[in-house]
Motif scaffolding. Sequence first.
Motif, mmCIF file in Angstrom:
data_model
loop_
_atom_site.group_PDB
_atom_site.id
_atom_site.type_symbol
_atom_site.label_atom_id
_atom_site.label_comp_id
_atom_site.label_asym_id
_atom_site.label_seq_id
_atom_site.Cartn_x
_atom_site.Cartn_y
_atom_site.Cartn_z
ATOM 1 N N LEU A 182 58.077 48.681 53.988
ATOM 2 C CA LEU A 182 59.115 49.307 53.172
ATOM 3 C C LEU A 182 60.512 48.979 53.689
ATOM 4 N N MET A 183 60.653 48.844 54.988
ATOM 5 C CA MET A 183 61.948 48.436 55.530
ATOM 6 C C MET A 183 62.330 47.054 55.014
ATOM 7 N N GLU A 184 61.378 46.127 55.008
ATOM 8 C CA GLU A 184 61.683 44.769 54.570
ATOM 9 C C GLU A 184 61.903 44.689 53.060
ATOM 10 N N VAL A 185 61.161 45.490 52.303
ATOM 11 C CA VAL A 185 61.440 45.572 50.861
ATOM 12 C C VAL A 185 62.842 46.122 50.636
ATOM 13 N N GLY A 186 63.167 47.195 51.355
ATOM 14 C CA GLY A 186 64.490 47.787 51.215
ATOM 15 C C GLY A 186 65.599 46.809 51.564
ATOM 16 N N GLU A 187 65.406 46.054 52.629
ATOM 17 C CA GLU A 187 66.408 45.070 53.020
ATOM 18 C C GLU A 187 66.558 43.973 51.959
ATOM 19 N N SER A 188 65.473 43.618 51.298
ATOM 20 C CA SER A 188 65.549 42.637 50.211
ATOM 21 C C SER A 188 66.339 43.190 49.029
ATOM 22 N N VAL A 189 66.107 44.460 48.716
ATOM 23 C CA VAL A 189 66.861 45.113 47.642
ATOM 24 C C VAL A 189 68.353 45.124 47.982
ATOM 25 N N TYR A 190 68.664 45.472 49.219
ATOM 26 C CA TYR A 190 70.064 45.509 49.664
ATOM 27 C C TYR A 190 70.696 44.117 49.610
ATOM 28 N N ARG A 191 69.956 43.122 50.073
ATOM 29 C CA ARG A 191 70.469 41.748 50.120
ATOM 30 C C ARG A 191 70.792 41.231 48.714
ATOM 31 N N ALA A 192 70.072 41.733 47.710
ATOM 32 C CA ALA A 192 70.321 41.317 46.320
ATOM 33 C C ALA A 192 71.553 41.988 45.724
ATOM 34 N N GLU A 216 76.300 51.897 53.404
ATOM 35 C CA GLU A 216 76.530 52.163 51.986
ATOM 36 C C GLU A 216 75.235 52.123 51.157
ATOM 37 N N PHE A 217 74.095 51.934 51.827
ATOM 38 C CA PHE A 217 72.805 51.905 51.139
ATOM 39 C C PHE A 217 72.288 53.335 50.996
#
Length: 267
Positions: free
Chosen positions: A102-112, A143-144
């Motif tokens: 979930l951390m890596e999914v979240g980071e992908s969402v943020y990166r987009a 800011e996430f």
Amino acid sequence: MHSFIPPKRFFPYLSWTDIQAMPNKEDVVIIQPVGSIEQHGLHLPLIVDAAIGMAVLGKALEKLDTSIPAYALPILYYGKSNEHWHFPGTMTLSAETLIATLMEVGESVYRAGFRKLVLMNSHGGQPQVMEIVARDLHIKYDEFLVFPLFTWRVPHITSELVTLKEKQVGIHAGDAETSLMLAILPEQVKMDAAVAEYPPEQPEGSLLSIEGKLPFAWATRDLSKSGVVGDPTVATKEKGDRILESVSDGWVRVIKDVYAFQKPQPE
């Protein structure tokens, strides 16, 4: 591939250029449903938590005003279900693996470029994991805005449709879950195999409970021989239809609130 989710709300159906060109991405609501593959007694399939989460989210996104940008990611079917692993068929991730995923999914969402992520969890064994991930993502990216939400904690009418005992201790494969499954996947429900089973009662006056403010750790086999903790024998499709409408209405409200939410700014 989108299951219950409206196609226009299914994030993987977008192209990378759709996402690149999307306006005001900081307010777009991205929803990561999280379920589980675990035993649900003799009468229900392993997919219950995942199916309920997707059905509720899909119905909510159908009802949501089209002016509010919100998209569902593909559900994460596997969760932390080791309390059920004594029953064959249960699949489980460790807490560490689920957190890392979930951390890596979240980071992908943020990166987009997105800044609002809802972790929509439908399995009662992992709300704490969602809370850890949400806090860690927010601490890492100031800011996430991440919301660790449990599918059943929105306002809904389920408690009006079940008995007091079911409301208090019917926590797994009981009336509510079975009724919902009769509404969304009736062909996968074996009502002739349904049995009612409640956990052993705690001593009178004890402050401890299987869930609540002062819980104790348990495995499902400590509470039930069948894997059921509740009474599915009284479940009906009619109740399931009402529960689905009510819980999805609650999720429409939540998604609107997330869309309008702004990071608190102390004076």
